[in-house]
Write a protein that holds these residues in place. Sequence first.
Motif, PDB file in Angstrom:
ATOM      1  N   GLN A  13       0.833  -1.214   0.000  1.00  0.00           N
ATOM      2  CA  GLN A  13       0.000   0.000   0.000  1.00  0.00           C
ATOM      3  C   GLN A  13       0.867   1.263   0.000  1.00  0.00           C
ATOM      4  OE1 GLN A  13      -3.714  -0.010   0.763  1.00  0.00           O
ATOM      5  NE2 GLN A  13      -3.437  -2.011  -0.139  1.00  0.00           N
ATOM      6  N   ARG A  14       2.118   1.136  -0.468  1.00  0.00           N
ATOM      7  CA  ARG A  14       3.069   2.234  -0.309  1.00  0.00           C
ATOM      8  C   ARG A  14       2.574   3.540  -0.927  1.00  0.00           C
ATOM      9  NH1 ARG A  14       7.615   4.159  -3.071  1.00  0.00           N
ATOM     10  NH2 ARG A  14       7.113   2.777  -4.786  1.00  0.00           N
ATOM     11  N   THR A  15       2.017   3.475  -2.145  1.00  0.00           N
ATOM     12  CA  THR A  15       1.581   4.724  -2.777  1.00  0.00           C
ATOM     13  C   THR A  15       0.184   5.121  -2.314  1.00  0.00           C
ATOM     14  OG1 THR A  15       1.019   3.321  -4.651  1.00  0.00           O
ATOM     15  CG2 THR A  15       3.016   4.645  -4.833  1.00  0.00           C
ATOM     16  N   ARG A  16      -0.604   4.138  -1.876  1.00  0.00           N
ATOM     17  CA  ARG A  16      -1.966   4.473  -1.430  1.00  0.00           C
ATOM     18  C   ARG A  16      -1.976   4.988  -0.003  1.00  0.00           C
ATOM     19  NH1 ARG A  16      -5.803  -0.398  -3.215  1.00  0.00           N
ATOM     20  NH2 ARG A  16      -4.397  -1.010  -4.879  1.00  0.00           N
ATOM     21  N   ARG A  17      -1.139   4.414   0.841  1.00  0.00           N
ATOM     22  CA  ARG A  17      -1.059   4.890   2.228  1.00  0.00           C
ATOM     23  C   ARG A  17       0.377   5.248   2.567  1.00  0.00           C
ATOM     24  NH1 ARG A  17      -5.547   1.568   5.158  1.00  0.00           N
ATOM     25  NH2 ARG A  17      -6.377   0.451   3.375  1.00  0.00           N
ATOM     26  N   PRO A  18       0.888   6.333   1.992  1.00  0.00           N
ATOM     27  CA  PRO A  18       2.298   6.692   2.234  1.00  0.00           C
ATOM     28  C   PRO A  18       2.584   6.971   3.704  1.00  0.00           C
ATOM     29  CG  PRO A  18       1.140   8.458   1.082  1.00  0.00           C
ATOM     30  CD  PRO A  18       0.214   7.293   1.122  1.00  0.00           C
ATOM     31  N   ARG A  19       1.572   7.433   4.425  1.00  0.00           N
ATOM     32  CA  ARG A  19       1.790   7.779   5.830  1.00  0.00           C
ATOM     33  C   ARG A  19       2.103   6.542   6.672  1.00  0.00           C
ATOM     34  NH1 ARG A  19       0.544  12.945   7.799  1.00  0.00           N
ATOM     35  NH2 ARG A  19      -0.352  13.636   5.838  1.00  0.00           N
ATOM     36  N   THR A  25      -6.418  19.331   3.129  1.00  0.00           N
ATOM     37  CA  THR A  25      -6.712  17.905   2.954  1.00  0.00           C
ATOM     38  C   THR A  25      -5.529  17.033   3.333  1.00  0.00           C
ATOM     39  OG1 THR A  25      -6.099  18.251   0.653  1.00  0.00           O
ATOM     40  CG2 THR A  25      -8.442  18.160   1.153  1.00  0.00           C
ATOM     41  N   GLN A  26      -4.329  17.637   3.443  1.00  0.00           N
ATOM     42  CA  GLN A  26      -3.148  16.839   3.758  1.00  0.00           C
ATOM     43  C   GLN A  26      -2.857  16.797   5.257  1.00  0.00           C
ATOM     44  OE1 GLN A  26      -0.273  18.681   1.250  1.00  0.00           O
ATOM     45  NE2 GLN A  26      -0.815  17.448  -0.525  1.00  0.00           N
ATOM     46  N   VAL A  27      -3.705  17.446   6.030  1.00  0.00           N
ATOM     47  CA  VAL A  27      -3.509  17.439   7.490  1.00  0.00           C
ATOM     48  C   VAL A  27      -4.556  16.525   8.106  1.00  0.00           C
ATOM     49  CG1 VAL A  27      -3.319  18.869   9.548  1.00  0.00           C
ATOM     50  CG2 VAL A  27      -2.720  19.813   7.318  1.00  0.00           C
ATOM     51  N   ALA A  52       1.507  17.104  -5.281  1.00  0.00           N
ATOM     52  CA  ALA A  52       1.462  16.230  -4.115  1.00  0.00           C
ATOM     53  C   ALA A  52       2.887  15.865  -3.730  1.00  0.00           C
ATOM     54  CB  ALA A  52       0.675  14.968  -4.453  1.00  0.00           C
ATOM     55  N   PRO A  53       3.166  15.685  -2.429  1.00  0.00           N
ATOM     56  CA  PRO A  53       4.521  15.300  -2.037  1.00  0.00           C
ATOM     57  C   PRO A  53       4.857  13.916  -2.568  1.00  0.00           C
ATOM     58  CG  PRO A  53       3.020  15.162  -0.183  1.00  0.00           C
ATOM     59  CD  PRO A  53       2.259  15.805  -1.301  1.00  0.00           C
ATOM     60  N   GLU A  54       6.094  13.738  -2.984  1.00  0.00           N
ATOM     61  CA  GLU A  54       6.494  12.457  -3.543  1.00  0.00           C
ATOM     62  C   GLU A  54       6.583  11.411  -2.441  1.00  0.00           C
ATOM     63  OE1 GLU A  54       9.786  10.725  -6.628  1.00  0.00           O
ATOM     64  OE2 GLU A  54       9.589  12.851  -6.278  1.00  0.00           O
ATOM     65  N   PRO A  55       5.995  10.215  -2.663  1.00  0.00           N
ATOM     66  CA  PRO A  55       6.087   9.190  -1.614  1.00  0.00           C
ATOM     67  C   PRO A  55       7.519   8.697  -1.460  1.00  0.00           C
ATOM     68  CG  PRO A  55       5.062   8.294  -3.580  1.00  0.00           C
ATOM     69  CD  PRO A  55       5.214   9.759  -3.818  1.00  0.00           C
ATOM     70  N   CYS A  56       7.783   8.171  -0.277  1.00  0.00           N
ATOM     71  CA  CYS A  56       9.124   7.652   0.018  1.00  0.00           C
ATOM     72  C   CYS A  56       9.450   6.490  -0.928  1.00  0.00           C
ATOM     73  CB  CYS A  56       9.153   7.146   1.463  1.00  0.00           C
ATOM     74  SG  CYS A  56      10.746   6.541   1.985  1.00  0.00           S
ATOM     75  N   GLU A 103      15.515  13.927   4.921  1.00  0.00           N
ATOM     76  CA  GLU A 103      16.314  15.133   4.727  1.00  0.00           C
ATOM     77  C   GLU A 103      15.886  15.884   3.476  1.00  0.00           C
ATOM     78  OE1 GLU A 103      20.270  13.673   4.502  1.00  0.00           O
ATOM     79  OE2 GLU A 103      20.310  13.085   6.616  1.00  0.00           O
ATOM     80  N   GLY A 104      15.017  15.265   2.661  1.00  0.00           N
ATOM     81  CA  GLY A 104      14.574  15.896   1.425  1.00  0.00           C
ATOM     82  C   GLY A 104      15.421  15.516   0.223  1.00  0.00           C
ATOM     83  N   ASP A 105      16.373  14.598   0.421  1.00  0.00           N
ATOM     84  CA  ASP A 105      17.247  14.172  -0.671  1.00  0.00           C
ATOM     85  C   ASP A 105      16.602  12.976  -1.382  1.00  0.00           C
ATOM     86  OD1 ASP A 105      19.222  13.455  -2.361  1.00  0.00           O
ATOM     87  OD2 ASP A 105      20.696  12.923  -0.835  1.00  0.00           O
ATOM     88  N   ILE A 106      15.608  13.281  -2.255  1.00  0.00           N
ATOM     89  CA  ILE A 106      14.847  12.212  -2.914  1.00  0.00           C
ATOM     90  C   ILE A 106      15.759  11.369  -3.813  1.00  0.00           C
ATOM     91  CG2 ILE A 106      12.908  11.739  -4.453  1.00  0.00           C
ATOM     92  CD1 ILE A 106      11.738  12.935  -2.138  1.00  0.00           C
ATOM     93  N   GLU A 107      16.660  12.050  -4.536  1.00  0.00           N
ATOM     94  CA  GLU A 107      17.545  11.324  -5.453  1.00  0.00           C
ATOM     95  C   GLU A 107      18.431  10.339  -4.690  1.00  0.00           C
ATOM     96  OE1 GLU A 107      17.622  11.081  -8.767  1.00  0.00           O
ATOM     97  OE2 GLU A 107      15.726  12.144  -8.458  1.00  0.00           O
TER      98      GLU A 107
END
Lengths: 124, 174
Positions: A88-94, B43-45, B94-98, B134-138
């Motif tokens: 669910q990594r992209t669906r539930r990133p939190r 919506t992101q909070v 949207a913020p990029e997922p990890c 740290e924000g270093d996505i690359e």
Amino acid sequence: MRRSLVITVVIVLLLVFGFIYYAIDPATSTVFPRCTFLTLTGYKCPGCGSQRAIHALLNGDIKGALGYNAMLIVAIPWIALCLFAEGQRTRRPRLYERLNAPLLIWLFLVAVLAWWVLRNIFNW
Amino acid sequence: MQYWINHNGVQSGPVDAEGIKELGLTSRAYVWSQGMSDWVRITQVPELEGLYEVVDEPVTTGQPLQPQNITQVQQPTSTQPVNAQPLNEQPNEAPEPCPPTNLVWAIISTLLCCLPTGIVAIIYSLKVTNKYREGDIEGAKRASEIGAWWCIITIILGILSMPLISLMQLSVMP
């Protein structure tokens, strides 16, 4: 489509291996592979006893399972949760970020290393 | 927690969650509170969920004021976001997922494959989260790839070596 195929393959593999490990006891059978690290060095690795532990667990013997590899048994619920979060990594990133918090990974790393050393000292 | 609000270009705050409910906001509003690096869509909070009306039309006029306008409206300046600019450029980003940390595979390969190389994979998953935070996505993506290779190597070596070692032992023992 690709996703459901992966999930199906994983479930089938789990069932097949689950049955094999349920039916045959790795402690007495010779068809099961031995630990490479233990054979080469004479020291137990963090994963030694996992096969016997899974056999014991599948047969409902939790105490026996803990005796073979306590760390694996303790980690199983966590592994299951992490696998779910992985899917669910992209669906539930939190959820993913929380489970992969640096503190948790550090804790696991320290736990594995401690487990590795201690089980060789106390022969766990 | 105190929030600053920007709704359709109108700034208000600081208010708490209860006060936000009374403002009658829509999902187009932006919020900022201490600890956030920049304004985010309400919506992101997750803490504020259900306290606003959800509308799905695109944002047209809801962009926050320029930073200098914000400081004119209210004090104290020290609690204002450092820079509200990026939002004006890309309000809907949207913020990029990890990137994948491969942590599960690292754990599984450590506990099931009998090889200490799984530990290396765990260290790499630690690297991924740290760089991502740290924000270093690359950098996080690179660490993610290397970590994935360590998992694959561990699993393949484990699967190959265990039967081999067992065979060797069997041929020596009897």
